[in-house]
Design a protein around this motif. Sequence first.
Motif, PDB file in Angstrom:
ATOM      1  N   TYR A  11       0.817  -1.210   0.000  1.00  0.00           N
ATOM      2  CA  TYR A  11       0.000   0.000   0.000  1.00  0.00           C
ATOM      3  C   TYR A  11       0.854   1.266   0.000  1.00  0.00           C
ATOM      4  O   TYR A  11       0.575   2.222  -0.720  1.00  0.00           O
ATOM      5  CB  TYR A  11      -0.923   0.025   1.214  1.00  0.00           C
ATOM      6  CG  TYR A  11      -1.955  -1.075   1.236  1.00  0.00           C
ATOM      7  CD1 TYR A  11      -2.792  -1.298   0.152  1.00  0.00           C
ATOM      8  CD2 TYR A  11      -2.090  -1.896   2.345  1.00  0.00           C
ATOM      9  CE1 TYR A  11      -3.732  -2.307   0.175  1.00  0.00           C
ATOM     10  CE2 TYR A  11      -3.036  -2.911   2.378  1.00  0.00           C
ATOM     11  CZ  TYR A  11      -3.851  -3.109   1.290  1.00  0.00           C
ATOM     12  OH  TYR A  11      -4.781  -4.101   1.320  1.00  0.00           O
ATOM     13  N   ILE A  12       1.903   1.252   0.799  1.00  0.00           N
ATOM     14  CA  ILE A  12       2.755   2.441   0.901  1.00  0.00           C
ATOM     15  C   ILE A  12       3.466   2.697  -0.419  1.00  0.00           C
ATOM     16  O   ILE A  12       3.473   3.820  -0.924  1.00  0.00           O
ATOM     17  CB  ILE A  12       3.767   2.276   2.053  1.00  0.00           C
ATOM     18  CG1 ILE A  12       3.025   2.313   3.394  1.00  0.00           C
ATOM     19  CG2 ILE A  12       4.841   3.355   2.001  1.00  0.00           C
ATOM     20  CD1 ILE A  12       3.851   1.852   4.579  1.00  0.00           C
ATOM     21  N   GLN A  13       4.043   1.656  -1.001  1.00  0.00           N
ATOM     22  CA  GLN A  13       4.778   1.844  -2.251  1.00  0.00           C
ATOM     23  C   GLN A  13       3.838   2.244  -3.384  1.00  0.00           C
ATOM     24  O   GLN A  13       4.159   3.125  -4.182  1.00  0.00           O
ATOM     25  CB  GLN A  13       5.543   0.580  -2.619  1.00  0.00           C
ATOM     26  CG  GLN A  13       6.504   0.811  -3.765  1.00  0.00           C
ATOM     27  CD  GLN A  13       7.473  -0.337  -3.935  1.00  0.00           C
ATOM     28  OE1 GLN A  13       7.349  -1.383  -3.308  1.00  0.00           O
ATOM     29  NE2 GLN A  13       8.447  -0.147  -4.791  1.00  0.00           N
ATOM     30  N   LEU A  14       2.671   1.618  -3.448  1.00  0.00           N
ATOM     31  CA  LEU A  14       1.693   1.978  -4.475  1.00  0.00           C
ATOM     32  C   LEU A  14       1.285   3.432  -4.323  1.00  0.00           C
ATOM     33  O   LEU A  14       1.251   4.194  -5.295  1.00  0.00           O
ATOM     34  CB  LEU A  14       0.465   1.063  -4.382  1.00  0.00           C
ATOM     35  CG  LEU A  14      -0.663   1.346  -5.370  1.00  0.00           C
ATOM     36  CD1 LEU A  14      -0.182   1.159  -6.809  1.00  0.00           C
ATOM     37  CD2 LEU A  14      -1.850   0.439  -5.084  1.00  0.00           C
ATOM     38  N   TYR A  15       1.001   3.848  -3.111  1.00  0.00           N
ATOM     39  CA  TYR A  15       0.606   5.231  -2.839  1.00  0.00           C
ATOM     40  C   TYR A  15       1.695   6.202  -3.286  1.00  0.00           C
ATOM     41  O   TYR A  15       1.415   7.209  -3.937  1.00  0.00           O
ATOM     42  CB  TYR A  15       0.313   5.409  -1.351  1.00  0.00           C
ATOM     43  CG  TYR A  15      -0.248   6.759  -1.009  1.00  0.00           C
ATOM     44  CD1 TYR A  15      -1.621   6.983  -1.032  1.00  0.00           C
ATOM     45  CD2 TYR A  15       0.589   7.828  -0.682  1.00  0.00           C
ATOM     46  CE1 TYR A  15      -2.143   8.230  -0.737  1.00  0.00           C
ATOM     47  CE2 TYR A  15       0.076   9.068  -0.384  1.00  0.00           C
ATOM     48  CZ  TYR A  15      -1.287   9.267  -0.409  1.00  0.00           C
ATOM     49  OH  TYR A  15      -1.805  10.498  -0.121  1.00  0.00           O
ATOM     50  N   GLN A  16       2.941   5.895  -2.965  1.00  0.00           N
ATOM     51  CA  GLN A  16       4.047   6.779  -3.325  1.00  0.00           C
ATOM     52  C   GLN A  16       4.189   6.919  -4.838  1.00  0.00           C
ATOM     53  O   GLN A  16       4.432   8.015  -5.346  1.00  0.00           O
ATOM     54  CB  GLN A  16       5.362   6.277  -2.714  1.00  0.00           C
ATOM     55  CG  GLN A  16       5.409   6.445  -1.220  1.00  0.00           C
ATOM     56  CD  GLN A  16       6.603   5.761  -0.572  1.00  0.00           C
ATOM     57  OE1 GLN A  16       7.147   4.800  -1.096  1.00  0.00           O
ATOM     58  NE2 GLN A  16       6.989   6.254   0.592  1.00  0.00           N
ATOM     59  N   ILE A  17       4.023   5.824  -5.557  1.00  0.00           N
ATOM     60  CA  ILE A  17       4.135   5.878  -7.016  1.00  0.00           C
ATOM     61  C   ILE A  17       3.004   6.693  -7.619  1.00  0.00           C
ATOM     62  O   ILE A  17       3.216   7.528  -8.496  1.00  0.00           O
ATOM     63  CB  ILE A  17       4.181   4.449  -7.608  1.00  0.00           C
ATOM     64  CG1 ILE A  17       5.532   3.805  -7.279  1.00  0.00           C
ATOM     65  CG2 ILE A  17       3.939   4.460  -9.106  1.00  0.00           C
ATOM     66  CD1 ILE A  17       5.610   2.342  -7.607  1.00  0.00           C
ATOM     67  N   ILE A  18       1.782   6.465  -7.127  1.00  0.00           N
ATOM     68  CA  ILE A  18       0.629   7.202  -7.655  1.00  0.00           C
ATOM     69  C   ILE A  18       0.745   8.683  -7.319  1.00  0.00           C
ATOM     70  O   ILE A  18       0.419   9.542  -8.134  1.00  0.00           O
ATOM     71  CB  ILE A  18      -0.695   6.640  -7.100  1.00  0.00           C
ATOM     72  CG1 ILE A  18      -0.885   5.203  -7.552  1.00  0.00           C
ATOM     73  CG2 ILE A  18      -1.877   7.499  -7.536  1.00  0.00           C
ATOM     74  CD1 ILE A  18      -1.980   4.466  -6.796  1.00  0.00           C
TER      75      ILE A  18
END
Length: 140
Positions: A11-18
Motif C-alpha cells: 500500500y505504501i509503495q503503491l501510494y508513493q508511485i501514484i
Amino acid sequence: MVRKLSTSSFYIQLYQIIDDRSSDQIISWNKSNNNSFIVWDLKKLRSNILPKSSSVLGKNMTEFIAKLRSHGFKTVVKGPGELEFSHDDFERGPLMKKMMVKALSERIERFDAQIKSMKCRLKAKEASLKVENLFQNLRI
C-alpha cells in the motif's frame, strides 16, 4: 507476520508511485474520485515504473494487477491502454489513515496469533520434558 509487513509495504509503495507528480503521464490519481487511480500508459508502467519498484508491486503487469485484486482493488476499464483501479479504503491523502489502521490491525492480530502458537508449542515442549524426566526417574 512477514506477509502483513509486505502488505503494508504494498500500500505504501503503491501510494508513493501514484502520488509522485513526475509519473502523472503514466499513473495518477483520478481527479474526480479520491479512491481510485488511473494507469494512463500500461507500456510505460511496465517498462519504467515496475522494474524500479521492489517486487512488492509485482514483476510484471499480470502480477501487478493480480496483487491489486488480491488487496481488494476493483478494475474499471478505461480506454485502450488505460485502466482504472479503485478501493474504498485507499484514499488520496497524507496518511491513508483507514488503510494503514487496517493493515496495522491485521499485523497485530497475526502477531498475537503467532505468540499464542509459540506459547502452545512451549507448553507442549515443557510437558514432554516433564514426562521424559519422570521416565528417567523411574529407571533409577
